[in-house]
Write an enzyme that holds these catalytic residues in place. Structure first.
Site, PDB file in Angstrom:
ATOM      1  N   SER A 222      -1.016 -29.743   4.287  1.00 46.75           N
ATOM      2  CA  SER A 222      -2.460 -29.508   4.285  1.00 46.75           C
ATOM      3  C   SER A 222      -3.063 -29.910   2.944  1.00 46.75           C
ATOM      4  CB  SER A 222      -2.724 -28.011   4.503  1.00 46.75           C
ATOM      5  OG  SER A 222      -4.093 -27.697   4.266  1.00 46.75           O
TER       6      SER A 222
ATOM      7  N   TYR B 197      -0.759 -18.812   2.904  1.00 42.90           N
ATOM      8  CA  TYR B 197      -0.823 -20.075   3.648  1.00 42.90           C
ATOM      9  C   TYR B 197      -0.636 -21.277   2.713  1.00 42.90           C
ATOM     10  CZ  TYR B 197      -2.821 -23.844   6.509  1.00 42.90           C
ATOM     11  OH  TYR B 197      -3.028 -25.017   7.186  1.00 42.90           O
TER      12      TYR B 197
HETATM   13  P1  NAD Z   1      -4.297 -24.460  16.301  1.00 45.78           P
HETATM   14  O1  NAD Z   1      -4.584 -23.028  16.292  1.00 45.78           O
HETATM   15  O2  NAD Z   1      -4.888 -25.265  17.384  1.00 45.78           O
HETATM   16  O3  NAD Z   1      -2.749 -24.719  16.332  1.00 45.78           O
HETATM   17  C1  NAD Z   1      -1.806 -23.864  15.755  1.00 45.78           C
HETATM   18  C2  NAD Z   1      -0.770 -23.558  16.813  1.00 45.78           C
HETATM   19  O4  NAD Z   1       0.336 -22.912  16.194  1.00 45.78           O
HETATM   20  C3  NAD Z   1      -1.230 -22.621  17.898  1.00 45.78           C
HETATM   21  O5  NAD Z   1      -1.830 -23.302  18.964  1.00 45.78           O
HETATM   22  C4  NAD Z   1       0.071 -21.952  18.329  1.00 45.78           C
HETATM   23  O6  NAD Z   1       0.559 -22.558  19.501  1.00 45.78           O
HETATM   24  C5  NAD Z   1       1.027 -22.267  17.206  1.00 45.78           C
HETATM   25  N1  NAD Z   1       1.652 -21.045  16.690  1.00 45.78           N
HETATM   26  C6  NAD Z   1       1.183 -20.212  15.732  1.00 45.78           C
HETATM   27  N2  NAD Z   1       2.032 -19.200  15.557  1.00 45.78           N
HETATM   28  C7  NAD Z   1       3.068 -19.398  16.422  1.00 45.78           C
HETATM   29  C8  NAD Z   1       4.260 -18.695  16.718  1.00 45.78           C
HETATM   30  N3  NAD Z   1       4.606 -17.565  16.075  1.00 45.78           N
HETATM   31  N4  NAD Z   1       5.066 -19.172  17.688  1.00 45.78           N
HETATM   32  C9  NAD Z   1       4.742 -20.318  18.362  1.00 45.78           C
HETATM   33  N5  NAD Z   1       3.635 -21.036  18.094  1.00 45.78           N
HETATM   34  C10 NAD Z   1       2.817 -20.569  17.144  1.00 45.78           C
HETATM   35  O7  NAD Z   1      -4.743 -25.007  14.880  1.00 45.78           O
HETATM   36  P2  NAD Z   1      -4.542 -26.421  14.125  1.00 45.78           P
HETATM   37  O8  NAD Z   1      -5.548 -26.423  13.063  1.00 45.78           O
HETATM   38  O9  NAD Z   1      -4.478 -27.547  15.068  1.00 45.78           O
HETATM   39  O10 NAD Z   1      -3.133 -26.226  13.423  1.00 45.78           O
HETATM   40  C11 NAD Z   1      -2.087 -27.156  13.514  1.00 45.78           C
HETATM   41  C12 NAD Z   1      -1.454 -27.378  12.156  1.00 45.78           C
HETATM   42  O11 NAD Z   1      -2.375 -28.050  11.324  1.00 45.78           O
HETATM   43  C13 NAD Z   1      -1.037 -26.106  11.427  1.00 45.78           C
HETATM   44  O12 NAD Z   1       0.232 -26.320  10.828  1.00 45.78           O
HETATM   45  C14 NAD Z   1      -2.092 -25.995  10.347  1.00 45.78           C
HETATM   46  O13 NAD Z   1      -1.603 -25.316   9.222  1.00 45.78           O
HETATM   47  C15 NAD Z   1      -2.346 -27.443  10.064  1.00 45.78           C
HETATM   48  N6  NAD Z   1      -3.591 -27.708   9.352  1.00 45.78           N
HETATM   49  C16 NAD Z   1      -4.786 -27.418   9.934  1.00 45.78           C
HETATM   50  C17 NAD Z   1      -5.942 -27.670   9.231  1.00 45.78           C
HETATM   51  C18 NAD Z   1      -7.286 -27.360   9.819  1.00 45.78           C
HETATM   52  O14 NAD Z   1      -8.271 -27.404   9.090  1.00 45.78           O
HETATM   53  N7  NAD Z   1      -7.390 -27.057  11.098  1.00 45.78           N
HETATM   54  C19 NAD Z   1      -5.892 -28.228   7.954  1.00 45.78           C
HETATM   55  C20 NAD Z   1      -4.662 -28.513   7.397  1.00 45.78           C
HETATM   56  C21 NAD Z   1      -3.512 -28.249   8.108  1.00 45.78           C
END
Ligand code: NAD
Ligand code: MG
Length: 298
Positions: free
Chosen positions: A190, A203
């Protein structure tokens, strides 16, 4: 029809957030209930055979960046095992349908990644159901903001690390043991690994750890012909953010700090995962591909 190759102005390709974005859900959020549904490329991503015949395991595949990646992988010709939490079944069903519409096999395996046995079984299931595993996209993640270290519980600290770091370790360990040469692992770090927010102590720490793990493992398994890389998203509009990732008052400004002045969408992240999964990136290892809307990374 517009697809990811259509020339568009990136400043206006997607809307800025505004007051109407200020609606939180109790986590894990279900994408179907978001007032502004993220774009995971459902109606725009066009495949061109870049992952023909690959066997992919995608975590967090029900929503957000994982959903966009699962759709893109399938349209590029891959069969996909989808990992997500049982509470997210409604979102996951939509992704299963989209993968099948692309003519590929979708295998839904709900469960909790903080459990090592589930992680090991995920890889075993991929091998059994798809005949092997050559792509592992670790996209699941936990993000809960906390204003004060005094209120950050050991339980949360532990869960964030188990979800973001331990699960990645367990999945990589199981996958590396069975992946053939030419396989690819893609982790998800991230902008928080470079520019940590004061309210994301746990985080942000996991994202620094993911960068280090990725660069170390990339060197270790390169001789086996397995490439390990990471994607570093900037602020992307997903359920993670509305389910406690940000305080509600910050949502109307979400993404405004980027040079593009708007949040990214999951559809804008998927091509990075496709590139790193595909053989076209055969000389790219231990790299972090930043898709941050212009926020600088080292
Ligand atoms: P999102 O909520 O759509 O996806 C996260 C997913 O993680 C959930 O859908 C869930 O299925 C899974 N998850 C969480 N805890 C879990 C557990 N205990 N067991 C099984 N599955 C679990 O959100 P997103 O933003 O698409 O996140 C995806 C990745 O992107 C993450 O690693 C997040 O840290 C990273 N990220 C997101 C952003 C942002 O701004 N959205 C920025 C940087 C990094
Ligand atoms: Mg989800």
């Amino acid at each position: 029809m517009t697809d990811q190759y259509t020339m568009q102005d990136p400043t206006t390709r997607y809307p800025k957030a505004d007051q109407s974005y200020q609606q939180q859900q109790d986590g894990p959020a279900v994408e179907q209930q978001m007032p502004h549904k993220p774009d995971a490329g459902e109606s725009s991503y066009r495949g061109s055979g870049r992952l023909q015949g690959r066997r992919a395991l995608v975590t967090g595949a029900d929503s957000g960046i994982g959903r966009a990646t699962a759709i893109a992988f399938a349209r590029e010709g891959a069969d996909v095992v989808l990992s997500y939490l049982p509470e997210e079944e409604a979102d996951a069903r939509e992704v299963v349908a989209l993968v099948e519409e692309a003519g590929r096999k979708a295998v839904a395996v709900p469960g909790d990644l903080t459990d090592e046995a589930y992680c090991t079984q995920l890889v075993e299931t991929t091998v059994r159901e798809l005949g092997g595993i050559d792509v592992l996209a670790n996209i699941a993640g936990k993000q809960q903001h906390s204003e004060d270290i005094a209120e950050l519980t050991t339980e949360q600290f532990d869960e964030t690390f188990r979800t973001n770091v331990y699960a990645m370790f367990w999945l990589c360990k199981a996958a590396v043991a069975v992946m053939p040469p030419g396989s690819a692992i893609i982790n998800t770090t991230s902008i928080q690994a470079y520019s940590p927010a004061p309210i994301l102590l746990d985080y942000a720490s996991t994202k620094y750890a993911i960068n280090g793990f990725t660069k170390a493992l990339a060197q270790q398994v390169a001789p086996k012909g397995i490439r390990v890389n990471a994607v570093a998203p900037g602020p992307v509009w997903t359920p993670l953010q509305v389910a406690g990732g940000q305080p509600a008052h910050a949502l109307p400004e979400f993404g405004a700090e980027t040079p593009l002045g708007r949040p990214g969408q999951p559809a804008e992240m998927a091509p990075a995962y496709v590139f790193l999964a595909s053989a076209e990136s055969s000389y790219v290892l231990g790299e972090t591909l930043a898709a941050t809307g212009g926020m600088p990374t080292p």
